[in-house]
Design an enzyme around this catalytic site. Structure first.
Site, PDB file in Angstrom:
ATOM      1  N   HIS A 269       6.858  -0.684   1.202  1.00  0.00           N
ATOM      2  CA  HIS A 269       7.955  -1.360   0.492  1.00  0.00           C
ATOM      3  C   HIS A 269       7.473  -1.939  -0.835  1.00  0.00           C
ATOM      4  O   HIS A 269       7.860  -3.049  -1.215  1.00  0.00           O
ATOM      5  CB  HIS A 269       8.562  -2.466   1.371  1.00  0.00           C
ATOM      6  CG  HIS A 269       9.369  -1.955   2.531  1.00  0.00           C
ATOM      7  ND1 HIS A 269      10.679  -1.549   2.411  1.00  0.00           N
ATOM      8  CD2 HIS A 269       9.041  -1.782   3.847  1.00  0.00           C
ATOM      9  CE1 HIS A 269      11.135  -1.152   3.591  1.00  0.00           C
ATOM     10  NE2 HIS A 269      10.153  -1.287   4.475  1.00  0.00           N
ATOM     11  N   ASP A 332       6.050  -3.961   7.666  1.00  0.00           N
ATOM     12  CA  ASP A 332       6.884  -3.023   8.410  1.00  0.00           C
ATOM     13  C   ASP A 332       7.000  -1.694   7.664  1.00  0.00           C
ATOM     14  O   ASP A 332       6.780  -1.614   6.457  1.00  0.00           O
ATOM     15  CB  ASP A 332       8.278  -3.602   8.633  1.00  0.00           C
ATOM     16  CG  ASP A 332       9.018  -3.863   7.326  1.00  0.00           C
ATOM     17  OD1 ASP A 332       8.362  -4.274   6.348  1.00  0.00           O
ATOM     18  OD2 ASP A 332      10.248  -3.660   7.267  1.00  0.00           O
ATOM     19  N   GLU A 333       7.349  -0.663   8.379  1.00  0.00           N
ATOM     20  CA  GLU A 333       7.705   0.656   7.841  1.00  0.00           C
ATOM     21  C   GLU A 333       6.693   1.182   6.818  1.00  0.00           C
ATOM     22  O   GLU A 333       7.061   1.784   5.809  1.00  0.00           O
ATOM     23  CB  GLU A 333       9.112   0.602   7.232  1.00  0.00           C
ATOM     24  CG  GLU A 333      10.175   0.307   8.284  1.00  0.00           C
ATOM     25  CD  GLU A 333      11.559   0.131   7.700  1.00  0.00           C
ATOM     26  OE1 GLU A 333      12.535   0.519   8.385  1.00  0.00           O
ATOM     27  OE2 GLU A 333      11.684  -0.405   6.591  1.00  0.00           O
ATOM     28  N   ALA A 334       5.413   0.963   7.100  1.00  0.00           N
ATOM     29  CA  ALA A 334       4.345   1.470   6.221  1.00  0.00           C
ATOM     30  C   ALA A 334       4.020   2.911   6.619  1.00  0.00           C
ATOM     31  O   ALA A 334       2.876   3.242   6.957  1.00  0.00           O
ATOM     32  CB  ALA A 334       3.115   0.574   6.316  1.00  0.00           C
ATOM     33  N   HIS A 335       5.021   3.772   6.560  1.00  0.00           N
ATOM     34  CA  HIS A 335       4.883   5.122   7.100  1.00  0.00           C
ATOM     35  C   HIS A 335       3.922   5.985   6.298  1.00  0.00           C
ATOM     36  O   HIS A 335       3.360   6.949   6.831  1.00  0.00           O
ATOM     37  CB  HIS A 335       6.260   5.803   7.167  1.00  0.00           C
ATOM     38  CG  HIS A 335       7.277   5.054   7.955  1.00  0.00           C
ATOM     39  ND1 HIS A 335       6.973   4.391   9.139  1.00  0.00           N
ATOM     40  CD2 HIS A 335       8.606   4.845   7.744  1.00  0.00           C
ATOM     41  CE1 HIS A 335       8.070   3.823   9.610  1.00  0.00           C
ATOM     42  NE2 HIS A 335       9.069   4.076   8.788  1.00  0.00           N
TER      43      HIS A 335
END
Length: 530
Positions: A269, A332-335
């Site tokens: 993000h 979060d969401e550190a894909h």
């Protein structure tokens, strides 16, 4: 995006016509009845009704002790009551009777209070000023909703007789506002703070950075705000808070006894930061600014030393502006970050937070690394999240990591109520009012010790929200229920009783000019919210 603009038709003041029986033969109008002590939200821990009500009159004084904080709470109460009552309501340390605010030792903790009401007056007692302030919110709800209006109303201003003794179940009762996807001004944030305070929320979590915008000025990296904050979802002009702006938000929140918890989301993000400084990218090439809504594509370069110089500078400057205890580092969401790099990043960043005397808060993916001692993990999974992921969070909780519960399919305030809701998203499902309220934070995650749950928080993500009316429509009527889950004893949580108390709030929202959703699950008064 189709904006929602519901025309709010506020009721005018109720015209009270008193016709005496001696003139017309008609029966006299029934006497006004005060709001019962158990009608408020959040539900108090203990209610003992009895005795005569107190009536606020032209001669009422607000009496305080000699402390600056108590006087501040007294002046706050006076500013609420004066416009609608038309009374002077002087705040004074002299005399007896009227409305009295007093600090005294007792079984109140840091935020609890006792409210005693009878014919002679109302007394709110607490051990700390925060408790007095929360007691004042209860007093507001015990008065007619018209007390919230900014013009003189007819009254009468009655407070039911009896005693309320109240302390919160959890110390963390939060609301998050995403100012990154869409930017909200200082005044818009203040408006939301006032709405949160009415329901005894005590944490304001500000999501200050994301792919679409960087919203806080950092002197050592000026392009973060100047360039990274120059847009938002949909390509609007964006914006950012100067340090003076941020300090004003912190000050205003503190005056309502909310602690600001700033978040810089990382290592994912981060497109706004990566676009602002090419050196933060592994390949040294800055990507373009981003105005979409997809997630998981950006990452700080974990292997570069400049990344940690950047993080240190940002945390140092933000910590210096933030008097509260906590600093949220996202996670979060550190894909696009490998698991190995994610763990390495968190191992290096958490000590930086401690270096500047703050306690780490992270989204629950932090439990996939090694949470620092004392860290808090914010759970945003669903009822249907995998047992493996829930077990990982529970293991961290058993090892000492505190939990803040924000299950997305329960308390994400940006989720649509139904498929017809014109705002919000639905990736976590549709979240009507009952679903948002009807769960127990203390028993939600299997294997989590009850003492590990520090509280609840209601996030408001802003992909589709552009103004205060949008925020309010998604927050009300769900926000008061989340506040009750955080404050009230579990034994008071009952949907059928709650929905009646919630319906009684509608007239107050109308008086305050709040936009709200008329959920069919709640028996709203027919004239409200039209």
């Amino acid at each position: 995006m189709r904006q929602h603009r519901r025309t709010l038709r506020l009721l005018g003041p109720l015209l009270l016509v008193a016709i005496t029986a001696s003139v017309t033969g008609a029966a006299p109008a029934p006497a006004a009845s005060p709001t019962p002590l158990d009608r408020v939200i959040p539900a108090p821990a203990s209610v003992a009704p009895g005795g005569s009500p107190y009536r606020i009159t032209r001669g009422t004084h607000i009496r305080v002790d000699g402390s600056r904080e108590t006087r501040g709470v007294g002046e706050y109460l006076a500013r609420i009551l004066r416009p609608s009552t038309g009374y002077r309501l002087p705040v004074t340390a002299q005399g007896a009777g009227g409305i009295r605010l007093r600090l005294a030792e007792g079984p109140f903790g840091a935020e609890g209070y006792r409210l005693d009401s009878g014919r002679a007056g109302v007394t709110i007692t607490a051990a700390r000023a925060a408790g007095l302030f929360h007691g004042v919110q209860t007093l507001r709800q015990l008065l007619p909703a018209a007390v919230e209006k900014d013009s003189v109303q007819p009254g009468p201003w009655l407070v039911a007789g009896g005693t309320i003794t109240d302390t919160p179940r959890y110390g963390w009762r939060g609301a998050m506002l995403d100012v990154s996807r869409h930017f909200f001004t200082v005044d818009q944030v203040k408006r939301y703070i006032d709405q949160l305070a009415l329901y005894k929320i005590n944490k304001l979590h500000l999501h200050l950075s994301d792919d679409q915008g960087w919203r806080i000025a950092i002197d050592s990296w000026p392009r973060l705000a100047a360039y990274g904050g120059s847009t938002e979802v949909g390509g609007g002009p964006g914006g950012f808070y100067t340090k003076a702006d941020y300090k004003e938000i912190v000050r205003y929140a503190a005056s309502r006894y909310l602690e600001v918890v700033p978040e810089i989301d990382m290592p994912g993000h981060t497109n706004a930061a990566l676009a602002s400084y090419a050196d933060l990218n592994c390949d040294g090439v800055a990507p373009p600014l981003y105005t979409g809504t997809e997630v998981g594509f950006s990452s700080l370069c974990v292997g570069k030393e400049i990344t940690y110089d950047f993080v240190d500078d940002v945390i140092r400057e933000l910590a210096a502006l933030t008097p509260g205890r906590y600093l949220h580092i996202g996670g979060d969401e550190a894909h696009s970050t490998s698991h190995e790099d994610y763990v390495k990043f968190m191992d290096q960043v958490q000590p930086i937070v401690a270096k500047y005397d703050k306690t780490v808060v992270g989204w629950h993916q932090l439990t996939g690394a090694t949470p620092a001692p004392g860290a808090l993990a914010q759970y945003w999974g669903l009822d249907g999240t995998s047992a493996e992921e829930k077990a990982q969070v529970a293991k961290a909780a058993r090892n000492g990591t505190g939990l803040i519960l924000s299950p997305a399919d329960r308390v994400y305030l940006d989720m649509k109520y139904t498929k017809e809701t014109p705002l919000g998203l639905s990736w976590a499902g549709y979240v009507e009012v009952k679903r948002s309220y009807d769960w127990d934070p203390g028993a939600y995650l299997p294997g989590v010790p009850g003492g590990a749950v520090r509280g609840v928080e209601a996030p408001m993500w802003s992909e589709t929200l552009e103004n205060s009316a949008h925020i309010e429509f998604m927050a009300f009527p769900r926000l008061p229920g989340v506040a009750e889950l955080g404050w009230s004893p579990a034994a008071t949580h009952d949907w059928e009783r709650y929905r009646g108390r919630l319906a009684a709030q509608a007239e107050r929202w109308d008086a305050l000019g709040i936009e709200w959703y008329r959920s069919p699950q709640v028996p709203w008064p027919a004239a409200c919210g039209r």
